[in-house]
Design an enzyme around this catalytic site. Structure first.
Site, short mmCIF file in Angstrom:
data_model
loop_
_atom_site.label_atom_id
_atom_site.label_comp_id
_atom_site.label_asym_id
_atom_site.label_seq_id
_atom_site.Cartn_x
_atom_site.Cartn_y
_atom_site.Cartn_z
CB CYS A 104 -0.92 0.01 1.22
SG CYS A 104 -2.17 1.32 1.19
CB CYS A 105 3.82 2.26 2.00
SG CYS A 105 3.16 2.53 3.67
CB CYS A 153 -2.39 6.82 5.90
SG CYS A 153 -1.58 7.28 4.36
CB CYS A 155 -1.15 3.14 8.82
SG CYS A 155 -1.84 2.13 7.50
CB CYS A 188 5.89 5.12 4.40
SG CYS A 188 6.95 6.50 3.92
#
Length: 236
Positions: free
Chosen positions: A123-124, A206, A209, A232
């Protein structure tokens, strides 16, 4: 000291005078903006507390500087609020919000729902690493707000670093600043800041997280608490 490129880099942080007021940050930034044009350098800003300090320092040295924020579409509303306030405070700065190629809906279709829970590294990579790579493009250097005391993984950061991930030069003016010094500067200059910092969030990323933590110890402890992850991917 002359400008350095990725291919020419060698340790050079000792070339900067550590003045008592900004602990070298002002000297490093002056060198950066004298050495690289606005087309060659960018500040990748989180708009956290360190970023507020850096933006204020940068605006005094290069009022037209290019600043990019990696807008993952998953940030706290408070983060977007402080960006708006900083744009109003510093209207001459070129502040750009850079989004990923994939929208959240497209990411869900391609990788499944809530990728940040199942594979936060992926995702990062999609929502931060690739957008920064695009933003850097042919830039020769970028500025970051890393501080040595933030975490063990950042303890050896220098003013000028060879960035192996993005193949350019990473400039970190605040490496010697403490958390207390960051806040003393913000308060003395009456700068806007993300209100979540006052609610137990030393490091703000985010929304899914990031969790509040004690301010004692590693300031990155509130990031990805359910995973063995504190970065990240931009700085590893």
């Amino acid at each position: 000291m002359n400008a350095v490129s990725y291919d020419q880099w060698k340790p050079c942080s000792e070339a900067f005078t550590i003045d008592p007021e900004t602990k070298g940050a002002e000297n490093v930034l002056k060198w950066a903006y004298e050495s690289y044009t606005d087309q060659e350098i960018v500040y990748a800003s989180s708009f956290g507390a360190e970023a507020i300090v850096l933006i204020d320092l940068i605006a005094q040295i290069q009022p037209s500087a290019h600043i990019v924020f990696l807008d993952t579409d998953l940030h706290f509303q408070e983060t977007y609020d402080v960006i708006a306030k900083m744009k109003e405070r510093f209207p001459t700065l070129n502040i750009e919000l850079n989004k990923p190629v994939l929208t959240l809906d497209e990411q869900r279709e391609a990788y499944g729902s809530a990728l940040w829970k199942r594979d936060p590294n992926q995702c990062c990579h999609i929502r931060k690493v690739l957008p920064l790579k695009e933003a850097l493009g042919s830039k020769k250097a970028w500025i970051s707000g890393l501080r040595r005391e933030q975490s063990p993984t950042r303890a050896s950061t220098e003013f000028i670093n060879k960035d192996e991930k993005f193949k350019n030069i990473k400039i970190c003016p605040l490496i010697h600043w403490t958390w207390e010094e960051v806040w003393s500067y913000i308060e003395a200059r009456n700068l806007p800041y993300n209100v979540l910092h006052k609610q137990g969030y030393p490091s703000i990323g985010c929304l899914p997280c990031t969790s509040p933590v004690s301010l004692d110890g590693d300031s990155r402890a509130g990031r990805w608490q359910q995973n063995n992850k504190t970065e990240c991917g931009l700085h590893t």
